[in-house]
Design a protein around this motif. Structure first.
Motif, PDB file in Angstrom:
ATOM      1  N   VAL A  51       0.847  -1.201   0.000  1.00 40.46           N
ATOM      2  CA  VAL A  51       0.000   0.000   0.000  1.00 40.46           C
ATOM      3  C   VAL A  51       0.879   1.245   0.000  1.00 40.46           C
ATOM      4  O   VAL A  51       2.077   1.167   0.264  1.00 40.46           O
ATOM      5  N   THR A 109       0.277   4.589   1.582  1.00 35.70           N
ATOM      6  CA  THR A 109       0.391   5.558   2.686  1.00 35.70           C
ATOM      7  C   THR A 109       0.123   4.874   4.021  1.00 35.70           C
ATOM      8  O   THR A 109      -0.457   3.785   4.073  1.00 35.70           O
ATOM      9  N   LYS A 149      -1.957   5.850   6.259  1.00 32.02           N
ATOM     10  CA  LYS A 149      -3.408   5.818   6.457  1.00 32.02           C
ATOM     11  C   LYS A 149      -3.995   4.552   5.836  1.00 32.02           C
ATOM     12  O   LYS A 149      -4.849   3.880   6.415  1.00 32.02           O
ATOM     13  N   LYS A 150      -3.486   4.207   4.654  1.00 35.52           N
ATOM     14  CA  LYS A 150      -3.959   2.991   3.971  1.00 35.52           C
ATOM     15  C   LYS A 150      -3.485   1.728   4.693  1.00 35.52           C
ATOM     16  O   LYS A 150      -4.177   0.713   4.693  1.00 35.52           O
ATOM     17  N   TRP A 166      -6.024  -1.043   6.023  1.00 36.82           N
ATOM     18  CA  TRP A 166      -5.844  -2.439   5.588  1.00 36.82           C
ATOM     19  C   TRP A 166      -5.858  -3.368   6.799  1.00 36.82           C
ATOM     20  O   TRP A 166      -6.544  -4.402   6.806  1.00 36.82           O
TER      21      TRP A 166
END
Length: 282
Positions: free
Chosen positions: A204, A206, A208-209, A213
């Motif tokens: 991924v 970032t 945040k991602k 996840w």
């Protein structure tokens, strides 16, 4: 009939508190971390904080090494005169030879040992030990305890996200070109410990991602299973761990959380700043 006297044995890849170890008389054999060819017993001669500080600030080689078989031979020689048998739960045999050394030493010393390859480490390993002790205290027979623990092996989850690929590159896990590309595009690989080995599950872009996840994986398990507690593991980045804990609590307010330092033998490969999440489905 007298209750069997059980010796509980593990290694320093289990994230157990000193209080729990002392309270339940657990025999913990340390693995080693190796800094520029100097050996240190994990958690005994170097703390996790000290290790990660050195990794952050020093140049050189950071490696890990399993305990010697003589460490187990000495322990089992002592335990066979004090206990009816032992239960040893160790880190994944695909990641370290600790389990194999433990089993071999018990045979050499003629010490009756029920050995379990946890196929994992960190929080799930500590969970298995705690559950085993709990079942023994409830008076279950050893065969039933081992059966129940075996049933949990494929229910453990451990996800790790390195903050960069420097350490994975140094330990030969990724190539130089992969490291450069990941750095250019801010790509973060998500590693999962499955069937005893580390696998890249996803990539991924970032932080945040990454958080989304990890929380989504937990939500998927919660649709069909029960999870009472989630551990957030970090390699000396309490700020990031606290941020992830906040996201978990906002998304799943009913779940218990605990923040743990990532075991150093994992940090050797994933590096300072690694963040992760772990739980066991019941």
């Amino acid at each position: 009939m007298n209750k069997a006297k059980i010796a509980w044995i593990t290694d320093t890849t289990a994230s157990l508190s000193k209080e729990f170890i002392e309270q339940h008389h657990i025999h913990v054999i340390p693995l080693h971390v190796v800094i520029n060819d100097e050996f240190y017993k994990e958690t005994v001669e170097i703390t996790e904080e000290e290790f990660y500080e050195r990794m952050k600030n020093e140049e050189g080689k950071f490696q890990s090494s399993q305990p010697s078989i003589s460490d187990f031979v000495g322990l089992y020689n002592q335990l066979k005169g004090e206990y009816d048998f032992g239960v040893a739960i160790h880190a994944s045999s695909l990641l370290t030879g600790t389990y194999q050394s433990s089993v071999m030493a018990a045979e050499m010393e003629d010490f009756k040992l029920y050995a379990l390859d946890s196929q994992t480490g960190s929080y799930p390993l500590s969970f298995l030990i705690k559950r085993g002790i709990e079942l023994a205290e409830q008076g279950l027979e050893i065969s039933e305890i081992i059966s129940q623990l075996n049933g949990l092996l494929d229910q453990t989850r451990l996800y790790l996200v390195p903050s960069n690929l420097d350490q994975l590159h140094k330990s030969g896990r990724v190539s130089g070109s992969q490291k450069i590309l990941a750095s250019l595009f801010n790509i973060k690989p998500i590693l999962s410990i499955e069937e005893g080995a580390a696998k890249i599950k996803d990539k991924v872009r970032t932080e945040k991602k990454v958080f989304a996840w990890l929380v989504n994986k937990l939500k998927e398990d919660l649709e069909t299973k029960s999870v009472k507690k989630v551990a957030i593991v970090h390699a000396n980045d309490i700020k990031k761990a606290t941020e992830l804990e906040k996201v978990i609590k906002e998304t799943l307010p009913g779940i218990e959380t605990e923040i743990l330092m990532l075991i150093t033998v994992a940090g050797v490969h994933t590096g300072v700043g690694t963040i992760g999440m772990s739980w066991v489905c019941e």
